[in-house]
Enzyme design. Structure first.
Site, PDB file in Angstrom:
ATOM      1  N   HIS A   1       0.852  -1.190   0.000  1.00  0.00           N
ATOM      2  CA  HIS A   1       0.000   0.000   0.000  1.00  0.00           C
ATOM      3  C   HIS A   1       0.881   1.231   0.000  1.00  0.00           C
ATOM      4  O   HIS A   1       1.936   1.237   0.647  1.00  0.00           O
ATOM      5  CB  HIS A   1      -0.904   0.008   1.245  1.00  0.00           C
ATOM      6  CG  HIS A   1      -2.076   0.923   1.114  1.00  0.00           C
ATOM      7  ND1 HIS A   1      -1.977   2.271   1.363  1.00  0.00           N
ATOM      8  CD2 HIS A   1      -3.361   0.685   0.744  1.00  0.00           C
ATOM      9  CE1 HIS A   1      -3.162   2.824   1.149  1.00  0.00           C
ATOM     10  NE2 HIS A   1      -4.022   1.888   0.773  1.00  0.00           N
TER      11      HIS A   1
ATOM     12  N   ASP B   1      -7.967  -5.259  -0.047  1.00  0.00           N
ATOM     13  CA  ASP B   1      -8.419  -6.121  -1.136  1.00  0.00           C
ATOM     14  C   ASP B   1      -8.053  -7.597  -0.965  1.00  0.00           C
ATOM     15  O   ASP B   1      -8.503  -8.436  -1.741  1.00  0.00           O
ATOM     16  CB  ASP B   1      -7.811  -5.646  -2.472  1.00  0.00           C
ATOM     17  CG  ASP B   1      -8.469  -4.370  -2.989  1.00  0.00           C
ATOM     18  OD1 ASP B   1      -9.682  -4.235  -2.797  1.00  0.00           O
ATOM     19  OD2 ASP B   1      -7.763  -3.546  -3.595  1.00  0.00           O
TER      20      ASP B   1
HETATM   21  C1  ACO Z   1      -7.752  -0.319  -2.544  1.00  0.00           C
HETATM   22  C2  ACO Z   1      -6.375  -0.260  -2.975  1.00  0.00           C
HETATM   23  O1  ACO Z   1      -6.101   0.370  -3.960  1.00  0.00           O
HETATM   24  S1  ACO Z   1      -5.214  -1.034  -2.038  1.00  0.00           S
HETATM   25  C3  ACO Z   1      -3.940  -1.500  -3.197  1.00  0.00           C
HETATM   26  C4  ACO Z   1      -4.422  -2.592  -4.096  1.00  0.00           C
HETATM   27  N1  ACO Z   1      -3.380  -3.030  -5.024  1.00  0.00           N
HETATM   28  C5  ACO Z   1      -2.746  -4.209  -4.909  1.00  0.00           C
HETATM   29  O2  ACO Z   1      -2.998  -4.991  -4.009  1.00  0.00           O
HETATM   30  C6  ACO Z   1      -1.758  -4.528  -6.002  1.00  0.00           C
HETATM   31  C7  ACO Z   1      -0.448  -5.013  -5.423  1.00  0.00           C
HETATM   32  N2  ACO Z   1       0.241  -3.934  -4.772  1.00  0.00           N
HETATM   33  C8  ACO Z   1       0.978  -3.017  -5.489  1.00  0.00           C
HETATM   34  O3  ACO Z   1       1.095  -3.107  -6.706  1.00  0.00           O
HETATM   35  C9  ACO Z   1       1.645  -1.874  -4.738  1.00  0.00           C
HETATM   36  O4  ACO Z   1       1.969  -2.261  -3.428  1.00  0.00           O
HETATM   37  C10 ACO Z   1       0.775  -0.593  -4.695  1.00  0.00           C
HETATM   38  C11 ACO Z   1       0.357  -0.191  -6.113  1.00  0.00           C
HETATM   39  C12 ACO Z   1      -0.469  -0.817  -3.878  1.00  0.00           C
HETATM   40  C13 ACO Z   1       1.578   0.535  -4.068  1.00  0.00           C
HETATM   41  O5  ACO Z   1       2.608   0.862  -4.927  1.00  0.00           O
HETATM   42  P1  ACO Z   1       3.816   1.855  -4.545  1.00  0.00           P
HETATM   43  O6  ACO Z   1       3.544   2.573  -3.309  1.00  0.00           O
HETATM   44  O7  ACO Z   1       4.091   2.659  -5.786  1.00  0.00           O
HETATM   45  O8  ACO Z   1       5.021   0.868  -4.261  1.00  0.00           O
HETATM   46  P2  ACO Z   1       6.048   0.275  -5.320  1.00  0.00           P
HETATM   47  O9  ACO Z   1       5.346  -0.335  -6.470  1.00  0.00           O
HETATM   48  O10 ACO Z   1       7.078   1.328  -5.617  1.00  0.00           O
HETATM   49  O11 ACO Z   1       6.713  -0.875  -4.452  1.00  0.00           O
HETATM   50  C14 ACO Z   1       7.786  -0.674  -3.532  1.00  0.00           C
HETATM   51  C15 ACO Z   1       8.594  -1.974  -3.499  1.00  0.00           C
HETATM   52  O12 ACO Z   1       7.762  -3.035  -3.016  1.00  0.00           O
HETATM   53  C16 ACO Z   1       7.564  -4.024  -4.036  1.00  0.00           C
HETATM   54  N3  ACO Z   1       6.132  -4.370  -4.019  1.00  0.00           N
HETATM   55  C17 ACO Z   1       5.091  -3.519  -3.800  1.00  0.00           C
HETATM   56  N4  ACO Z   1       3.935  -4.192  -3.796  1.00  0.00           N
HETATM   57  C18 ACO Z   1       4.257  -5.489  -4.011  1.00  0.00           C
HETATM   58  C19 ACO Z   1       3.486  -6.660  -4.111  1.00  0.00           C
HETATM   59  N5  ACO Z   1       2.154  -6.616  -3.988  1.00  0.00           N
HETATM   60  N6  ACO Z   1       4.126  -7.821  -4.359  1.00  0.00           N
HETATM   61  C20 ACO Z   1       5.463  -7.843  -4.479  1.00  0.00           C
HETATM   62  N7  ACO Z   1       6.260  -6.757  -4.387  1.00  0.00           N
HETATM   63  C21 ACO Z   1       5.655  -5.605  -4.152  1.00  0.00           C
HETATM   64  C22 ACO Z   1       7.965  -3.373  -5.347  1.00  0.00           C
HETATM   65  O13 ACO Z   1       8.408  -4.320  -6.290  1.00  0.00           O
HETATM   66  C23 ACO Z   1       9.054  -2.437  -4.894  1.00  0.00           C
HETATM   67  O14 ACO Z   1      10.222  -3.198  -4.698  1.00  0.00           O
HETATM   68  P3  ACO Z   1      11.665  -2.536  -4.991  1.00  0.00           P
HETATM   69  O15 ACO Z   1      11.829  -1.458  -3.969  1.00  0.00           O
HETATM   70  O16 ACO Z   1      12.612  -3.670  -4.837  1.00  0.00           O
HETATM   71  O17 ACO Z   1      11.616  -2.016  -6.386  1.00  0.00           O
HETATM   72  O1  OAA Z   2      -5.464   4.662  -0.449  1.00  0.00           O
HETATM   73  C1  OAA Z   2      -5.065   4.055  -1.463  1.00  0.00           C
HETATM   74  O2  OAA Z   2      -3.998   4.341  -2.056  1.00  0.00           O
HETATM   75  C2  OAA Z   2      -5.847   2.944  -2.047  1.00  0.00           C
HETATM   76  C3  OAA Z   2      -7.248   2.876  -1.576  1.00  0.00           C
HETATM   77  O3  OAA Z   2      -8.140   3.449  -2.138  1.00  0.00           O
HETATM   78  C4  OAA Z   2      -7.544   2.116  -0.394  1.00  0.00           C
HETATM   79  O4  OAA Z   2      -6.635   1.540   0.196  1.00  0.00           O
HETATM   80  O5  OAA Z   2      -8.732   2.045  -0.021  1.00  0.00           O
END
Ligand code: ACO
Ligand code: OAA
Length: 432
Positions: A310, A367
């Protein structure tokens, strides 16, 4: 920021030298400050993904991502989840305080009175192929609403805004239920406002034509709670989209329709669907859970632990903790066991004791477990994100209204760091 904090650097773009200065490391920001390109606006920081940029001031939702704290208008999410109802939380988010019982019954009555959709919506939604994703149907139908309710579109008329608020909250579950039935090739069933918001949504979704639908109170309670947990989350991707569209003075429906589009992405609300796909893929493959985790840690293209990580929470998402308990309860209540829930728990167990996840502070987000509950209720995976959208609607409305009422709001319009070709002369097609 004073010039003393900047360390200048020169980059070449084609034949041109561009002077930039890099901002010294601020946690989460490797921004570039443009020193010569945008003289008229002064310094501009490059902050891809808005890691370190606040877009607004807000009184709606508070998150402490390090401690795993979430509050709506100051109320802890745990208290609201345990004691409130979805429409009460919607009122709280939109109007700022918990309603008196009279205010709540007036608000509820107003919303429930407007759940009916114009008959033409059956044609609109019925025109979609049955394999259309319900999120596409949802955003299209929401963007059609101002065509039917033009008296509610003026963003600066308080009566119109109040009407749009009620209409949006009222129509969204009906649209979602219609989209669901269309995807199953079933006839759409109109609302029965006397049943109440959540029970009627379940009835519109699951009622078999002609037969009375028996509402299961345990499912109503679980869905009510899930909707509360999704109701707002400050400046997330879809809410920021709603705000940026609204900042151009677009009406509430147009702004929310754009937000629904943003929510559909698998890195945001679409993750609930992606989690189920991931769990099913693990179940169907010969690989064990550890093998999948190795693929995640090796950063195999397109492989992430969906439902984990997150932007703000660097600790357990407080909503995920609640959802996990509810998943157990709902499955027990329905007398179901789900091997996918066992796989999810195993993935979590491994992740929480693995250096890759510990170092990056990756925990389950909201999620991770929700899809398993929706599945147990009988929703197919493509309905998971529409359910999220129904829940997030009050937050979108509250944030849009807060922005519209804020006299300091300006049109959202970020700058860029141009890295393309400098000026060049057009060549005729035969000269290239
Ligand atoms: C309601 C919502 O929107 S909640 C979020 C729902 N989304 C997901 O569950 C999808 C999976 N999660 C992700 O893709 C990400 O954690 C996000 C999009 C939620 C947040 O992304 P950001 O804050 O931009 O983090 P970012 O993508 O830069 O990740 C930071 C590090 O953690 C790693 N990482 C982040 N999430 C994950 C994951 N789910 N699985 C594996 N590695 C991960 C990245 O590869 C990165 O590693 P690095 O530093 O070696 O390059
Ligand atoms: O806050 C965020 O980046 C994603 C989101 O909507 C949630 O977690 O409910």
């Amino acid at each position: 920021m004073s010039d003393a904090t900047l360390s200048p650097a020169t980059f070449r773009v084609d034949d041109h030298e561009l002077e930039f200065a890099r901002v010294p490391a601020v946690e989460g920001n490797d921004g570039v400050v443009i020193s010569n390109l945008l003289k008229e606006t002064g310094l501009v920081t490059l902050d891809s993904g808005f890691m370190n940029t606040a877009s607004c001031e807000s009184k709606i939702t508070y998150i402490d991502g390090d401690e795993g704290i979430l509050r709506y208008r100051g109320y802890p999410i745990e208290q609201l989840a345990a004691q409130s109802s979805f429409l009460e939380v919607a009122y709280l988010l939109i109007h700022g305080d918990l309603p008196s019982s009279e205010e709540l019954s007036q608000f509820t009555e107003r919303v429930e009175r407007h759940t009916h959709l114009h008959d033409n919506f059956k044609n609109l939604i019925g025109a979609f192929p049955t394999d259309a994703h319900p999120m596409a149907v949802l955003s299209s139908a929401v963007s059609a609403l101002p065509g039917y309710y033009p008296e509610s579109v003026d963003p600066f008329d308080s009566h119109a805004v109040e009407l749009a608020t009620v209409l949006l909250l009222a129509k969204l579950p009906t649209i979602a239920a219609y989209a669901f039935r269309q995807s199953r090739g079933q006839e759409m069933i109109g609302p029965d406002p006397s049943l109440g918001y959540v029970p009627d949504f379940l009835r519109m979704s699951f009622s078999t034509n002609g037969e009375p639908y028996e509402v299961d109170d345990a499912l109503v309670q679980a869905l009510n709670l899930l909707l509360i947990l999704h109701a707002d989350h400050e400046q997330n991707c879809s809410t920021s989209t709603v705000r940026i569209v609204g900042s151009a003075h677009a009406n509430l429906y147009a702004s929310v329709s754009a937000g629904i589009g943003a929510l559909s992405g698998p890195l945001h609300g679409g993750a609930n669907e992606a989690v189920l796909a991931m769990l099913s893929e693990i179940q169907a493959s010969d690989d064990d859970v550890d093998t999948y985790m190795d693929r995640v840690k090796n950063k195999e293209k397109g492989v992430r632990l969906m439902g984990f990580g997150h932007r703000v929470y660097k600790n357990y998402d407080p909503r995920a903790a609640i959802v996990k308990k509810v998943a157990d309860k709902v499955l027990a209540r329905l007398g179901q066991s789900d091997e996918l829930l066992d796989i999810a728990k195993r993935l979590e167990e491994i992740a929480l004791s693995d250096d890759y996840f510990i170092q990056r502070k990756l925990y389950p987000n909201v999620d991770f477990y929700t899809g398993l509950i929706y599945k147990a209720m009988g929703f197919p995976t493509n309905m998971f994100t529409p359910l999220f959208a129904v829940g997030r609607a009050p937050g979108w409305v509250a944030q849009w209204r807060e922005m519209m009422e804020d006299p300091t709001t300006k049109i959202g319009r970020p700058r860029q760091v141009y890295t393309g070709s400098p000026s060049r002369d057009y060549l005729g097609i035969n000269e290239r």
